[in-house]
Design a protein around this motif. Structure first.
Motif, PDB file in Angstrom:
ATOM      1  N   GLN A 264       0.822  -1.209   0.000  1.00  0.00           N
ATOM      2  CA  GLN A 264       0.000   0.000   0.000  1.00  0.00           C
ATOM      3  C   GLN A 264       0.859   1.264   0.000  1.00  0.00           C
ATOM      4  N   LEU A 265       1.945   1.235   0.748  1.00  0.00           N
ATOM      5  CA  LEU A 265       2.819   2.408   0.847  1.00  0.00           C
ATOM      6  C   LEU A 265       3.776   2.507  -0.351  1.00  0.00           C
ATOM      7  N   ARG A 266       3.719   1.500  -1.209  1.00  0.00           N
ATOM      8  CA  ARG A 266       4.673   1.386  -2.332  1.00  0.00           C
ATOM      9  C   ARG A 266       6.093   1.516  -1.819  1.00  0.00           C
ATOM     10  N   TRP A 267       6.332   0.825  -0.733  1.00  0.00           N
ATOM     11  CA  TRP A 267       7.650   0.814  -0.090  1.00  0.00           C
ATOM     12  C   TRP A 267       8.066  -0.649   0.012  1.00  0.00           C
ATOM     13  N   ILE A 268       8.880  -1.075  -0.916  1.00  0.00           N
ATOM     14  CA  ILE A 268       9.263  -2.485  -0.945  1.00  0.00           C
ATOM     15  C   ILE A 268      10.601  -2.635  -0.229  1.00  0.00           C
ATOM     16  N   PRO A 269      10.587  -3.302   0.900  1.00  0.00           N
ATOM     17  CA  PRO A 269      11.835  -3.393   1.677  1.00  0.00           C
ATOM     18  C   PRO A 269      12.855  -4.299   1.011  1.00  0.00           C
ATOM     19  N   ASP A 270      14.117  -4.121   1.397  1.00  0.00           N
ATOM     20  CA  ASP A 270      15.148  -5.076   0.989  1.00  0.00           C
ATOM     21  C   ASP A 270      15.085  -6.315   1.872  1.00  0.00           C
ATOM     22  N   VAL A 271      14.749  -6.085   3.145  1.00  0.00           N
ATOM     23  CA  VAL A 271      14.729  -7.172   4.111  1.00  0.00           C
ATOM     24  C   VAL A 271      13.492  -7.070   4.993  1.00  0.00           C
ATOM     25  N   ALA A 272      12.866  -8.211   5.250  1.00  0.00           N
ATOM     26  CA  ALA A 272      11.804  -8.270   6.264  1.00  0.00           C
ATOM     27  C   ALA A 272      12.382  -9.021   7.457  1.00  0.00           C
ATOM     28  N   HIS A 273      12.354  -8.376   8.622  1.00  0.00           N
ATOM     29  CA  HIS A 273      12.972  -8.960   9.821  1.00  0.00           C
ATOM     30  C   HIS A 273      11.872  -9.314  10.821  1.00  0.00           C
ATOM     31  N   GLY A 274      11.693 -10.625  11.046  1.00  0.00           N
ATOM     32  CA  GLY A 274      10.669 -11.092  11.982  1.00  0.00           C
ATOM     33  C   GLY A 274      11.294 -11.648  13.246  1.00  0.00           C
TER      34      GLY A 274
END
Ligand code: ADP
Length: 490
Positions: free
Chosen positions: A130-140
């Motif tokens: 939605q934010l058109r912000w595609i992360p390089d990394v998703a940290h869970g």
């Protein structure tokens, strides 16, 4: 080096919602990463019922989350981590989140925890779109976010999120999130993933295992714990998976938020102090005694405890050791904790028997936890297992040498006292027994009475230690780059 976009997803984030050390980490590491120039954004559920909070703004667009047979809707609140510009997005969906207790209700774990946290993972990724912000990394972090990398590897692999690398941090392997396979349908993850080399354990979905199998890289919160969890004794049944993924797993010590935990600036204390001048610490000790009803015994050392009351924390050992300790030693204890009903009763009973010498506060109090760290002479933490542990680091920085069992992060952060040499930052013991704890409390007690110069050195050594996030944040940055590189090649 280019700045990274990092999505941080956690069920608890200090100061918004906190159950344990995970909240401290989620509220502070992102600030450390932002200070290194990275674009970090934190996503967490909104558990409260109150609609408006000062400084919070609701995003205009509602968030559609593709779960279940029909999409569900959520509202997103945006604020920042205090003292920083790191955005925090709180996902509001009352049916899942508006209830007391992050994980548990009065009768134990919420029955729909699998769906609640699957929803969180999917919502966090939907928000990126939605934010058109595609992360390089998703940290869970831990089992609640175990489906995050599975979504990236399966359902969303063909979308713009498919190239996002994932990092998964194990804070506590004991809680694994066993769930009915219905959670896969709910998250729209193909049933073909329901197999032992993906998300299945013993006929159920194991959300922790899902994270361990699917994440690009794995971390845990201390080097010793990283070794322990690869063994049958410390692996909680997942050691084969961790050995299998051993080449992608490293231990990085948690840091502490020194803007919150610093005796020289801590506004919750009766007085402030630093390594060069400990007069303020003596005032804190007097104030702690008054606040908790301990007698003003000029000589006696005060031993403090701040902990969840759980067998992992080894406080049953303390409850078993205390009758003899109280009888034989001139000491005082102040214990703050909540959890296991048997332990709550045990400490309340001891407090009733030793009024003026042993105070037990059953409950959660951030203020009192700071005052115990500052006002005590020693901090007791006899954990059976301790992935990292933060309170022993707070204690050392507050000039309160900890008494700890040599396990996990405790072994990595506390240096053994060497008598007469001015070395060490605390007292370590090996055997998980009341006897070993009793002797170690005795050792600390005799140090207090008989070797004040050694005690002064221990305090100073601990206060000089840098436990801030500076170094660890750089290690995480390395892991992120390692993960991005690996994902690119995958
Ligand atoms: P864990 O995450 O296993 O609970 P940690 O030492 O990593 O252990 O973190 C515990 C955090 O929770 C610390 O910040 C500690 O001060 C806080 N805490 C634990 N119990 C209480 C309590 N009863 N009141 C206030 N703070 C508490």
């Amino acid at each position: 080096m280019n700045a990274l976009k990092i999505l941080f997803v956690s069920p608890e984030v200090d100061p918004f919602v906190k159950v344990g050390g995970l909240a401290d980490m989620a509220g502070s590491l992102p600030k450390g990463l932002a200070a290194l120039g990275h674009d970090v954004r934190v996503v967490c559920p909104y558990y409260g019922l109150a609609r408006e909070r000062p400084g919070w703004t609701a995003l205009e667009e509602t968030l559609g989350v593709d779960v279940g047979p029909r999409a569900l809707w959520a509202r997103t609140w945006r604020t920042t981590l205090p003292g920083s510009r790191v955005p925090v997005y709180l996902i509001e969906h009352d049916a899942f989140f508006a209830r007391g207790g992050v994980y548990d209700g009065p009768w134990g774990p919420h029955g729909d925890n699998d769906l609640r946290f699957a929803f969180l993972c999917r919502a966090a990724l939907a928000l990126c779109q939605q934010l058109r912000w595609i992360p390089d990394v998703a940290h869970g972090h831990d089992w609640t976010t175990g489906l995050l990398p599975v979504l990236l590897n399966t359902t969303l692999r063909a979308t713009e999120l498919g190239r996002v690398a994932s990092v998964f941090t194990i804070h506590n392997l004991e809680h694994q999130g066993y769930a009915n396979p219905r959670v896969l349908d709910f998250a729209r993850i193909p049933r073909s993933e329901f197999r032992p080399d993906s998300v299945e354990s013993f006929g159920s979905v194991n959300m922790m295992k899902a994270g361990l199998y699917h994440s690009t890289k794995l971390t845990t919160v201390s080097p010793t714990y990283a070794r322990e969890i690869r063994t049958p004794e410390g692996g909680w049944g997942l050691d084969p998976v961790l050995r299998f993924r051993g080449g992608d797993l490293i231990g990085i010590l948690n840091g502490i938020d020194t803007t919150v935990w610093n005796p020289a600036t801590d506004r919750l204390l009766a007085a402030r102090y630093d390594e060069g001048d400990l007069r303020g610490k003596a005032l804190c000790k007097a104030a702690l005694r008054e606040e908790t009803g301990l007698a003003a015994d000029a000589d006696a050392p005060v031993f403090g405890v701040v902990s969840r009351l759980a067998s992992q924390k080894g406080l049953d050992l303390l409850a078993a050791a205390l009758p003899r300790v109280m009888e034989e030693m001139r000491v005082q204890f102040v214990i703050l904790g909540t959890g296991d009903a048997g332990l709550q009763d045990a400490f309340s009973g001891l407090a009733a028997r030793h009024r003026g010498r042993l105070a037990a506060r059953i409950g959660y109090s951030n203020e009192l936890s700071h005052r115990i760290q500052a006002g005590s002479d020693f901090f007791v933490m006899p954990s059976r297992a301790e992935p990292c542990g933060l309170t022993q680091m707070y204690a050392m920085n507050y000039g309160t040498p900890p008494i700890v069992r040599a396990t996990g992060g405790l072994a990595d952060t506390v240096e053994q006292y060497a008598e007469g040499k001015g070395l060490g930052t605390g007292f370590l013991f090996g055997e998980a027994s009341a006897r070993a704890l009793y002797y170690t409390i005795g050792w600390a007690c005799s140090t207090f009475y008989d070797r004040p110069a050694d005690l002064a050195a221990l305090r100073a050594n601990g206060m000089r230690k840098d436990f801030s996030w500076n170094r660890s944040a750089e290690r995480y940055e390395e892991v992120y780059r390692w993960a991005v590189e690996a994902r690119r090649r995958a």
